[in-house]
Every structure is written in C-alpha cells, then in structure tokens.
Design a protein around this motif. Sequence first.
Motif, PDB file in Angstrom:
ATOM      1  N   PRO A 152       0.774  -1.175   0.174  1.00 48.32           N
ATOM      2  CA  PRO A 152      -0.101  -0.287   0.085  1.00 48.32           C
ATOM      3  C   PRO A 152       0.806   1.213   0.120  1.00 48.32           C
ATOM      4  O   PRO A 152       2.538   1.082   0.191  1.00 48.32           O
ATOM      5  N   GLN A 153       0.056   2.086  -0.395  1.00 45.15           N
ATOM      6  CA  GLN A 153       0.948   3.762  -0.452  1.00 45.15           C
ATOM      7  C   GLN A 153       0.678   3.941   1.580  1.00 45.15           C
ATOM      8  O   GLN A 153       0.329   3.958   1.774  1.00 45.15           O
ATOM      9  N   GLN A 189       2.505   7.719   8.489  1.00 45.30           N
ATOM     10  CA  GLN A 189       4.061   6.474   8.006  1.00 45.30           C
ATOM     11  C   GLN A 189       4.925   6.831   7.167  1.00 45.30           C
ATOM     12  O   GLN A 189       5.957   6.473   7.660  1.00 45.30           O
ATOM     13  N   VAL A 194      -0.564   4.830  18.204  1.00 49.73           N
ATOM     14  CA  VAL A 194      -2.028   4.179  18.225  1.00 49.73           C
ATOM     15  C   VAL A 194      -2.854   3.078  17.552  1.00 49.73           C
ATOM     16  O   VAL A 194      -2.110   3.069  16.035  1.00 49.73           O
ATOM     17  N   GLU A 197       3.353  -2.309   8.668  1.00 50.62           N
ATOM     18  CA  GLU A 197       3.348  -1.281   7.399  1.00 50.62           C
ATOM     19  C   GLU A 197       4.930  -0.693   7.307  1.00 50.62           C
ATOM     20  O   GLU A 197       6.108  -0.728   6.775  1.00 50.62           O
TER      21      GLU A 197
END
Length: 798
Positions: free
Chosen positions: A269-270, A275, A294, A301
């Motif tokens: 995923p992007q 992130q 959290v 990821e």
Amino acid sequence: LEAIAEVAVDLRLPSLKLYHYKVPESLNVRLGQRVLVPFGGRVVQGYVVGLPETPGVADLKYITGLVEEEPALSPAAISVARVMADHYIASVSDTVRCFAQPGTGQKDDPLITLESEPDEALRAADLLPASQRRVLEFILGAGGQCTLKELVRELGKNHLGALRALQQSGTISKSASLKQRVSEKRTRVFSAVADTERLHALRRSAPRQVQVLEILCLEGEMTAQELNARAGECRAVVRALIRKGYVRESSVRDFRTPAAPRWKSGLVPQLTPEQSEAYRVIKQADRPVLLFGVTGSGKTEVYQRAVEDTIAAGNSAIMLVPEISLTPQMVRALTSRFGKEVAVLHSMLSAGERYDEWTRAKLGRARVVVGARSAVFAQVPKLGLVVVDEEHETTYKQSCVPRYHAREVAIWRGRQEGARVVLGSATPSLESYYKATKGEYEAVFMRTRVDERPFPTVSVVDMRGDGPKLGIVGSTLRDALAETLSAGGQAILFLNRRGFSTFVLCTECGYSAKCPYCSVSLVYHKARGKLVCHYCGFERAVPDVCPNCAGRGIRLLGFGTQRAEEEVRALFPSARVLRMDVDTTGTRGSHQRILERFENREADILVGTQMVAKGLDIPGVTLVGVLSADTSLNIPDFRAAERTFCLLVQVAGRAGRGDEPGRVIIQSYNPEHYSVKAAANHDYHAFYTEELINRQTAGFPPFARMVSIVVGATSDKRAEAWSRRITELLRNKGVEVLGPVTAPVWQIRGRYRWMLLARGPLDADILAPVREIVESAERYTNAHDVTLTVDVDPLNLM
Ligand code: ADP
Ligand code: ZN
C-alpha cells in the motif's frame, strides 16, 4: 609467557566467575571458539570469551581441545553477552549460551568411557572390590560407554564412590556429552550425467528413461518428489538410469521450515503521511526510534518498509513480537512480503525446525528473522535492523536466568553492531517514553488510524452508584449486553485477575488501601487477617469504617472469571458464553480453539482475562466490557496504573474492527482515576505526564533502578535470617532496601522465599554493590542450601 584464555564454562554454576586456562602451543585458540576444558574432575565444553594479555593466576590448567575450528560466537555477541552479564548480575556462561546455536548445548549428563581394552578390563575386574567390579561390568555390558544417569539408574547412587575410584585409577574416564542433539536433515537429489550422444543411443530402446533424463538435464538437481511430480511415478526408471551411470544420486542439506513460505503477494500500500514521516525518521535516526502509534495506525507497514530497506542494503533484520502464538498476523504479513527470506524462531518449534531456521538466518539465507524474545540473539551475518513490536509487553522479560529484557539487548546489539533499532507501541513503557523525552530515543508519533477509522466510543460507568449489591455486571453493562445480543452482535467481557491479589475497596467512595511508604496497594492476607505491603512489609488491620468517607462500604474484592461467567449465564440464559483464562487454556492449542469458536460465531459472549486483550481482531465484536478496572488498579505493583492504562487501551482496540462501530464500557469504583480517564478519552499525553510525576515523587523507575533479591531455603527461619543479613550488608553499603518481606508467593516446591528490593537513583550505581554482596554471599549460601535469585529491573514481583 604462556597464552591465557578466559573461558565461560557451559554449565549452570551458582558462581558468576569466568575461568582462566592456559592455551597449549599446539592449539590456535580464537575468540568465540568452543573449547574443551577440565573442570571439577571432568572435561566440559566452554566458550573462549577473552584472550587477556596478562596471565591470570598461577597453576592454571590447559585447554584440552577444540570442539570445532570455526568460532561459534562473533566478537559482537561476546561483547553484548558481557554487557548483559554485568547489567543483570548474571554469569557470562549464562548470557553467552543465549547466543549459541540451538542444539549445541552440552548435556549435563557426563559420558563414562572405558579406557582399557575390554578383555584386559575383565581380567583386572577379578582383583577389584565388588562395587567397582559391578560398575565395570555395567560399562562393559553397555559396550564400553554409558552416561552417568544410566549408570545411576541401574546401580544407584551408592556406586558413585566406586566410579570415582575407577576414574582415579585411569580405568574409565568421565567427559561431557557433546553429542549434537539435533541432526541436519538431508534429502536425496538426482542429477543427470549423460551427454547428448549417449542420449541418442538410449532413444529407441527406452523412451521413459529418455524423458526423465531430459527433464533432469533441464532442471539440474531434483528430489524424487519433484521428479515424480513432473514425470509421473518413475522410481524404477531412475534406478535403471543410475545403474547405467546416466544419473547421479547425492544428498543436499534440507531445511525444515515451519512457516510454509508464501510467495510475495506484491500488494504494497501507499504510505499515509504519518507513516511516511515515521519511515523517514527511522531511516535517518542516529539512535533508537520510539514509534508511538495508536492502535490501527499502521505500524506494521512502517516496519515492513524498514525491513525492505535493510535487506536491499544486504543486511539482515530481526523482528521481535511479544508472543508468536498471539501474533500470527505479523508472521503472515512478513512471509507474504518477503517469502523464503523469513525465518521464524520461537519455543513452539521442534528442535529440528529451530535448528534449521536458526541456521538459515546464520547463513544469510533468511535475512528476516521473526520471533519471540529469544530471537533477539539470532546470529545473522550483518545486522541492520531490530524491531521490537509492542515494546511495552512484559513477555520481553525473561523470567529465568539470565533475566534479560529483550528490548535492552536489542539496544545493546544495535549499538555494538551498528544496526537501527525501532521500538513500537500504542502504549509505550514509561521507561521508553521517558528516554524519548530525554532524547536518548528519537520519538515519532502516529496519532490517527489508517483510513481515518474512528476510535470506539468509551464510557466509564461509576460503580459507586451503579454497583450491583453482590454481582459483577452493573445495570449499564447489562443493558448494553442485552442490546448487543438482540442485534446479533458479539461481546467480550474482560476481567484482569491475578491469583493472589485480594484487595480492600470502599464501594461507596472508591477508596482503596495503599502503603503509606511505597504507595502500592496493600494485599489482603487471609492467614493473618491483615493488609500487607509486598514491598516493605508494612501491615495494618482491615478497616471497619472507610478512612476516606467514614461510610460502611469497605469490601474485600477479588473475584475470578469463573464467577463472572456464572453471573453472565444467569443474566442471559439463552446466550452462548465462552470463557478464556488460565484454567481453560491449560492444554496446547486450547487458546486457539476458543478463539476460533468465537470467531466462527459459535458463541455470543467471551469472558476472559488479559489473554483476550491482545491482538484479537474479530469483526463481529461490537461491545467490549471491562468488568472492573479496579482489579488492575489495585495489583500490588507500582506499575498498576500503567498496566491499567495499557490494558484499557488494548481492550478498547478490540471493539469495532468491522463495519459496525464499536462500543466500550468500563466499570470502575475509581472512574476519576487518571489512567481510566486517559484511556477513555484516548488522551495518551495526559496519562504519561501524570504517571511520570507520580513515579518521580515515589522514587520508582524510570527514575530509579530496582533489583529484587529473593532468598530461598528449605526452612522459613533460614530464608528470613539470610534475607535480613543481606539487607544489612546492602544498607551498610549505603543502598536503600525495601523489606525484607515474605515473597508474595511464599512457598514454592518446599522452599520458603523472602524478598527484598534494593533501590537507588539512576546516577548512583547500585548494581556494583549488589553484585559484590551477591558474589561474596555465594560461598556461604551454597554451603547452607540457600538460594539467591537476583532480578535486575524486575517487572514482576512474585
Ligand atoms: P497497528 O499495528 O499500528 O495497530 P496495523 O499495522 O495492524 O496497525 O494496521 C491497521 C490496518 O491498516 C491493517 O489492516 C493494515 O493492513 C492497514 N494499513 C496499514 N497501512 C496502510 C496503508 N498505508 N494503506 C492502507 N491500509 C493500510
Ligand atoms: Zn510499603
């Protein structure tokens, strides 16, 4: 000047010492090598952990030989093992063993070998005393070799004197058994040796043989299974080809892999903006990173990206999880991204699997190691990254010798080997949080969930008004349960309960009795009918009238999941109820079975202990009820508030994972408590700020260092006397001591236990004086059958 080696003898010794041996000129001894050394009348294995320049004591013995040429431990592993031994007041033997290849330990059952020719020994036997003759005949009968245990089992312990006499006369020898307990698995493979010319000759007469040969020419080496899959059943054909010399049979090392490697799924995923920022910080950090994200913020990821970078740079990564069986998602996530590069290490593997996975990591064939706490010791060619997921979890602390914390080992390894270290959690430990505020760690926050999924709504029910007079389930929770059941949803009811903690609480005002000196909850001792502080021994009577509100609401609380289950069944007779606690999960796999049944909607309500709080991801759950936040708030531990906060946040994270929004109800007699309020409001900052102030005021970690010492003896009197003596010795050295008191678990397997807690500010080194006293006491305590159990930075005081 003769060369000297410092050797960590591979035995569990009560002493913390390292031993020195002389190096014979014929041996090329290197750091980290496994060697054989004489020790206490026999030859045992040990690790060379130092080659000091200056000779040690005179009269040293010689190293007898090498177990293998190649060093078993890297210099980095030895350095970290020494740091561990220093910090945890453990022996280097014990810490070095953590790094060793699984299955290379020494059996603590010496091997007894006949040293003379059998017929000669038989002749000599006639002249020996009867007991020596018995021993000799037994060894002869066993083919000239047996283990000590076998001998004792057959002849009894009273033949040990005869054994010693035989050893002294040189008739037999005693040595450590070094038999490798795990063998390498090998698989037969076939390959073609034919050339085209000979193939032609074959073509007309044997078409099947040609077919098989052609496949082999194309594929190189193949196992029988692979060949059968391609060419159909062809065992006879292959045999014929081997006979004719067209095919060669050989064997290759085969690795037993427990997690069937899945192929790369390719779906990456992007990253969300938070992130990306976390990922950037990890890449650039020059110190350990605390990833404070959290639940549902997508930490996994971020770890995966960091792992990807690491192996792209040709390095290896270690990913630690609190407990493999509770975190199958992590293994799944890693194997689907990194396929065969993943090695899984944990205690549920068979010895063979563990050995093979460890070896794949060591050889650099699997550059992503995932596992529980002991995986932090994995020997990889070039360590580039260590991730500690859920770094606050207490399972990272080993509860037997050496009592290390995997997070600390990760940080020492990172420093020693130049690897990045990432600590991740939604509820970091106070220790890590504090280090982040001090700049020792770099902190990065992820405050929102992926896809902006909402947090569940949390309501705190004030039991002081709502409390059922006898039961556990209050009216608000009862109504919510009824609603959930009629809407076809599932509910989890959670009760934190530790066996021994029965506490006193005022059901009218929420008052609970605390130690005036240690500010931890007092525990009710049934035998003495008193409330006791498990840290310092302070005692008081159970009050009749509440000291706080002068009311008559004082009750002894401490109920279990079983009673909770009974009450829920009585309230909702038609609901299907499951219970998960230590009693229902005793057998292997039972934990998983209960969860599966709940996941398959074979039950409506799951009642359980902290086991249900972790990692569960069940979309059908729309209601989570915390039966009593107070059981957790009143555990007799200065970390009670932290544990409560952490549990409430984790438990709340279980609700509303599917499309339906989740709802959490927390019952408490202390609804105003900052840990309850902060968890309910998802206000992490509020909790950490207040808790840090409290810890500082009370003088507990992270503002102090603590060492617990448990003194065990077969008589209560002796345990007490020794604990008082050690307390006095420590106080004479200026170390503050809480206690001694009887340990919370007073008696284990016939031994009585007393406990004391040494405490000191971080800048005053209390480890040195504690070590000194433990070492000097050793000689005496061993002689008196007194055991000292030292735990540095303890997480659990039992
Ligand atoms: P945490 O470990 O922080 O609690 P997870 O790593 O379990 O959170 O992630 C929560 C969910 O979000 C998972 O289902 C994960 O697949 C998904 N997720 C993570 N990152 C992304 C992303 N960048 N885009 C879409 N979904 C993501
Ligand atoms: Zn106290």
